[in-house]
Scaffold this motif. Sequence first.
Motif, PDB file in Angstrom:
ATOM      1  N   ILE A   1     -61.577 -49.740   0.483  1.00  0.00           N
ATOM      2  CA  ILE A   1     -62.326 -49.254   1.276  1.00  0.00           C
ATOM      3  C   ILE A   1     -62.331 -49.663   2.654  1.00  0.00           C
ATOM      4  CG2 ILE A   1     -65.017 -48.977   1.820  1.00  0.00           C
ATOM      5  CD1 ILE A   1     -65.473 -49.276  -1.185  1.00  0.00           C
ATOM      6  N   ILE A   2     -62.217 -51.107   3.062  1.00  0.00           N
ATOM      7  CA  ILE A   2     -62.068 -51.550   4.466  1.00  0.00           C
ATOM      8  C   ILE A   2     -60.764 -51.153   4.988  1.00  0.00           C
ATOM      9  CG2 ILE A   2     -61.825 -53.679   5.589  1.00  0.00           C
ATOM     10  CD1 ILE A   2     -63.904 -54.963   3.540  1.00  0.00           C
ATOM     11  N   ALA A   3     -59.655 -51.173   4.261  1.00  0.00           N
ATOM     12  CA  ALA A   3     -58.459 -50.742   4.811  1.00  0.00           C
ATOM     13  C   ALA A   3     -58.363 -49.159   5.005  1.00  0.00           C
ATOM     14  CB  ALA A   3     -57.406 -50.939   3.578  1.00  0.00           C
ATOM     15  N   GLY A   4     -59.111 -48.347   4.225  1.00  0.00           N
ATOM     16  CA  GLY A   4     -59.209 -47.261   4.539  1.00  0.00           C
ATOM     17  C   GLY A   4     -60.020 -46.945   5.871  1.00  0.00           C
ATOM     18  N   ALA A   5     -61.237 -47.460   6.013  1.00  0.00           N
ATOM     19  CA  ALA A   5     -61.840 -47.657   7.494  1.00  0.00           C
ATOM     20  C   ALA A   5     -61.017 -47.801   8.482  1.00  0.00           C
ATOM     21  CB  ALA A   5     -62.968 -48.469   7.194  1.00  0.00           C
ATOM     22  N   MET A   6     -60.305 -49.246   8.473  1.00  0.00           N
ATOM     23  CA  MET A   6     -59.333 -49.472   9.430  1.00  0.00           C
ATOM     24  C   MET A   6     -58.173 -48.348   9.599  1.00  0.00           C
ATOM     25  SD  MET A   6     -58.507 -53.246   8.191  1.00  0.00           S
ATOM     26  CE  MET A   6     -57.446 -53.548   9.340  1.00  0.00           C
ATOM     27  N   VAL A   7     -57.686 -47.675   8.726  1.00  0.00           N
ATOM     28  CA  VAL A   7     -56.918 -46.490   9.070  1.00  0.00           C
ATOM     29  C   VAL A   7     -57.648 -45.338   9.797  1.00  0.00           C
ATOM     30  CG1 VAL A   7     -55.413 -44.646   7.967  1.00  0.00           C
ATOM     31  CG2 VAL A   7     -55.498 -46.912   6.944  1.00  0.00           C
ATOM     32  N   SER A   8     -59.018 -45.093   9.468  1.00  0.00           N
ATOM     33  CA  SER A   8     -59.571 -44.234   9.966  1.00  0.00           C
ATOM     34  C   SER A   8     -59.719 -44.576  11.739  1.00  0.00           C
ATOM     35  CB  SER A   8     -61.008 -43.995   9.509  1.00  0.00           C
ATOM     36  OG  SER A   8     -61.714 -43.035  10.174  1.00  0.00           O
TER      37      SER A   8
ATOM     38  N   LEU B   1     -60.930 -41.698  -7.308  1.00  0.00           N
ATOM     39  CA  LEU B   1     -61.829 -41.220  -6.179  1.00  0.00           C
ATOM     40  C   LEU B   1     -61.671 -41.936  -5.034  1.00  0.00           C
ATOM     41  CD1 LEU B   1     -64.207 -39.285  -5.465  1.00  0.00           C
ATOM     42  CD2 LEU B   1     -65.650 -41.109  -6.151  1.00  0.00           C
ATOM     43  N   LEU B   2     -61.467 -43.084  -5.297  1.00  0.00           N
ATOM     44  CA  LEU B   2     -61.087 -44.245  -3.924  1.00  0.00           C
ATOM     45  C   LEU B   2     -59.749 -44.069  -3.279  1.00  0.00           C
ATOM     46  CD1 LEU B   2     -61.717 -46.596  -1.942  1.00  0.00           C
ATOM     47  CD2 LEU B   2     -61.186 -48.158  -3.765  1.00  0.00           C
TER      48      LEU B   2
END
Length: 497
Positions: free
Chosen positions: A15-22, A102-103
């Motif tokens: 989840i945090i890694a996805g936010a960083m990519v965003s 889903l993640l």
Amino acid sequence: MDVSQFDRGDMAFIIIAGAMVSFMIPGLAFLYSGLARRKSALSLIWAVSASNAICIFQWYFWGYSLAFSPTATNGFIGNLHNFGLKNLLGNPSPGSPLIPDLLYSFYQMEFACVTAGILVGGIAERGRVLPAMIFTFLWLTLVYSPLACWAWNINGWGFKWGVLDYAGGGPVEIGSGVGGLAYAWVLGRRQERELLNFRPHNVSLVNLGTFILWFGWLGFNGGSAFGANLRAVMSIWSSMLAAAFGGVVWCLLDYRLERKYSMVGFCSGTIAGLVAATPASGFIPPWAAVILGTVSGAVCNYATKVKFLIKVDDALDLFAEHAVGGIIGLLANGLFASQSVIALDGVNTSIKGGWIDHNYKQLYIQFGYVCAVCGYTFVVTAAIAKAIDMIPGLQLKTTPQGEALGLDEVEIGEFANDYIEVRRDFADWTAPGDRVNEHLSVPTTHTYASGDRHGRPDVQQKVHRLRLEEESNVEMISLDILPEKESETPPGVGVAE
């Protein structure tokens, strides 16, 4: 549905890694804006931001399903089994059993968003934004989704063949780099006068964007291990090393020519190293990442000359940075991929490495994959762009007048830097035909907001005058700069005597 099979720490990490990519999206926007002329700076921020929204919808609508649906068996593209995120919740993801599907769909969506953001850099300074957004939706459907299926879907032909593509050397880097080149080719060159004396309008934004990207890239590559494990840490280390060496090598190559330590050059090399690390960082040991960063910094630097050879106006060097860097990283896997590094995630314990593991056929597998991705991407991207360009009202390129005024004015109506302009060349403050003060031989000046809105490139003037007024005191400062040729002064530009 049994969610207890997933480690909450792994889920939190992704989840945090996805936010960083965003967070890479504003990084791209600032980078592109800083590299452009001031009169088109905001249009690139807008294009990257809008492409993010288009991609989120496309990925929810059918993008994820076309890329990762596990029931499609053709090896080329998925089906609509997961249309509108149907049948997605708590089952093990098709990419890794460590996280729920889903993640996984969210994390992969951010990859697609970054790819689309890189791609729209192809419109720089002359492309209309509405056709570019329609193109983005179609490109994600017909190019990105198939490429992602090839490499990462359990039924993709590349996955079954044994292609090693850790975090997107094919779908993300070659897809955006070769796709951007094809789009720029169909779009056409900028006017020649816009290419004279071109320089980035804000190098500080270039640096800011680069380091935001670097931060997000740690989530991009580290998160592709799909768990808080040692493979993720190894990937982050390799990414850091490749970026650092890429930046230094590119900067030194520029220094040998200009005897200046270019900030833009350092940032370009850093990105080249990160691009090369994208497909390789989860496969190679740290010492190989040093070689990877050094080679990518040098080769991508020289690759910036390709656009002059083929006469394609790739304004932001998408091909040299992303396509060439992605190719280098994929081929490096054929040489340096190590089974001991791959197995650090505790899941992929049986995947063979490259030459250092005596798996010599891996190199030609990587090479074949590179050729397939490059060829498919260029042909289909060019076809989509040309088809859109032929639709009345959806011409890709703005008019010559719009290009001269700048896309910020004709497309956006707002400006990245809307202020009263003080230009480097003092004589450029005065527009042709301005009134002349009765008491002084210096023309009174009109000021221009948004910068270079009259579309005239910066040129040397014979005499530059700066008038400083304080109450009744007037001081005149003259700087004489002799041009190489008298004819270099553009027609209609007044010169104070």
